[in-house]
Design an enzyme around this catalytic site. Structure first.
Site, mmCIF file in Angstrom:
data_model
loop_
_atom_site.group_PDB
_atom_site.id
_atom_site.type_symbol
_atom_site.label_atom_id
_atom_site.label_comp_id
_atom_site.label_asym_id
_atom_site.label_seq_id
_atom_site.Cartn_x
_atom_site.Cartn_y
_atom_site.Cartn_z
ATOM 1 C CB VAL A 1 -5.916 -1.735 4.454
ATOM 2 C CG1 VAL A 1 -6.379 -3.185 4.318
ATOM 3 C CG2 VAL A 1 -4.556 -1.677 5.147
ATOM 4 C CG ASP B 1 -8.418 -0.521 6.451
ATOM 5 O OD1 ASP B 1 -8.664 0.123 5.413
ATOM 6 O OD2 ASP B 1 -7.399 -0.352 7.146
ATOM 7 C CG ASP C 1 -12.664 6.681 13.628
ATOM 8 O OD1 ASP C 1 -12.684 5.997 12.584
ATOM 9 O OD2 ASP C 1 -11.755 7.493 13.892
ATOM 10 C CE LYS D 1 -3.035 1.397 12.061
ATOM 11 N NZ LYS D 1 -3.358 2.489 11.144
ATOM 12 C CD GLU E 1 -0.918 0.704 3.629
ATOM 13 O OE1 GLU E 1 -1.278 1.876 3.430
ATOM 14 O OE2 GLU E 1 -1.111 0.089 4.694
ATOM 15 C CB SER F 1 -10.759 1.319 9.680
ATOM 16 O OG SER F 1 -10.151 1.328 8.406
#
Ligand code: PSU
Ligand code: MN
Length: 306
Positions: A107, A143, A139, A160, A26, A141
């Site tokens: 991603v 992804d 919030d 993460k 990426e 993602s």
């Protein structure tokens, strides 16, 4: 309708035609995840790691509206230094292409572009997930839902630790995403090796991951597979120390009113500052490790197809 705004680098095209191992990489990590010049150096190091393991690298980004599958040094330099590169996730791709903008792909967007090019394997650092405090901020993602739609195996060092890992795992379970641990029983926590949250299956080698992905495709699963690969022991950070730094960074983001796509880049940058470069060093080591394992899986998959 056919998608024409895509250029696949020659060696990538040839490798795909021969059903050889191709690994997508990426570009958000280059434009928004690391400072210059380490970002460009890391991008090159990752491509070399894929080659050293017998694969062909395909770093993905959008340059002036063209989805580029495989970048050259000039593209990498541009992505690493320019200040007006957008961060494109799924929702942004059509806009960026139609309006001929330049963007780094997250991603989710990298999975979409890899799939358009016929690439089935992708190594990243950490995937996006459910953020801490998501019950207030919503919030989560893009992804995560991408794994429902796009048949790409993604190797990451976990979600993460700036995220809420237990909630991220719950969300992946709801979506029905096969999540696997590479030589670990737990979802790795990016900067350190164990999050305390178990994965449904531990794997011991690349062949097992390739076999699972192969079966998912054979059964008509349209989505992806996520493999958590812990950061190498000698590069891992001390859990308590980095957690304190993360709390500090998250608090500062809150105070500054940082929201949306800016959150992850802000937190990564802040952590690099607080840890005086230690978090960046770890980040580089873990993506490199992911590129290596991902290529080994792609090589095993190529044998299954043989
Ligand atoms: N992991 C890193 N650095 C990054 C990212 C992940 O080590 O920069 C990027 C990835 O591109 C991921 C994105 O898809 O952050 C997630 O952003 P968001 O949380 O806004 O969905
Ligand atoms: Mn977000």
């Amino acid at each position: 309708m056919q998608f024409r705004e895509m250029v696949i680098k020659k060696e990538v095209r040839e490798a795909l035609a021969r059903k050889q191992a191709v690994v997508a990489l990426e570009s958000t990590i280059i434009s928004h995840g690391m400072p210059y010049p380490q970002n460009v150096e890391t991008a090159k190091l990752l491509e070399k790691t894929v080659r050293d393991n017998g694969g062909i690298p395909a770093t993905i980004a959008i340059i002036s509206g063209v989805v580029k599958i495989g970048l050259d040094d000039q593209d990498l330099e541009f992505l690493g230094t320019s200040r007006d590169i957008r961060k494109a996730s799924r929702r942004d791709l059509p806009t960026v292409v139609a309006l001929k903008q330049s963007a780094a792909t997250t991603v989710s967007a990298t999975m979409i572009c890899a799939n358009l090019a016929g690439i089935r394997f992708f190594a990243t650092g950490g995937i996006g997930g459910v953020h801490r405090g998501a019950s207030e901020t919503f919030d989560i993602s893009a992804d995560l839902p991408e794994f429902v739609h796009t048949p790409v195996l993604v190797v990451c060092a976990g979600a993460k630790a700036i995220l809420d890992i237990p909630l991220t795992m719950e969300y992946l379970e709801t979506l029905g995403v096969p999540v696997l641990g590479y030589r670990t029983d737990e979802m790795p926590a990016f900067y350190y090796r164990s999050s305390g949250v178990r994965v449904p299956q531990r794997l011991e080698n690349a062949g097992e991951a390739a076999a699972i992905f192969y079966q998912a495709q054979a059964m008509g699963y349209r989505g992806g597979v996520l493999l958590g690969n812990p950061v190498p022991e000698n590069a891992a950070l001390d859990r308590d120390k980095i957690e304190k730094c993360i709390d500090q960074a998250v608090e500062e983001a809150g105070k500054k009113g940082i929201i949306g796509q800016a959150v992850t880049p802000f937190l990564l940058g802040k952590l690099n500052e607080i840890t005086a470069g230690e978090s960046l060093k770890t980040n580089i080591e873990l993506v490199k490790n992911n590129a290596s394992v991902c290529t080994q899986i792609a090589v095993e998959f190529a044998k299954l197809q043989g």
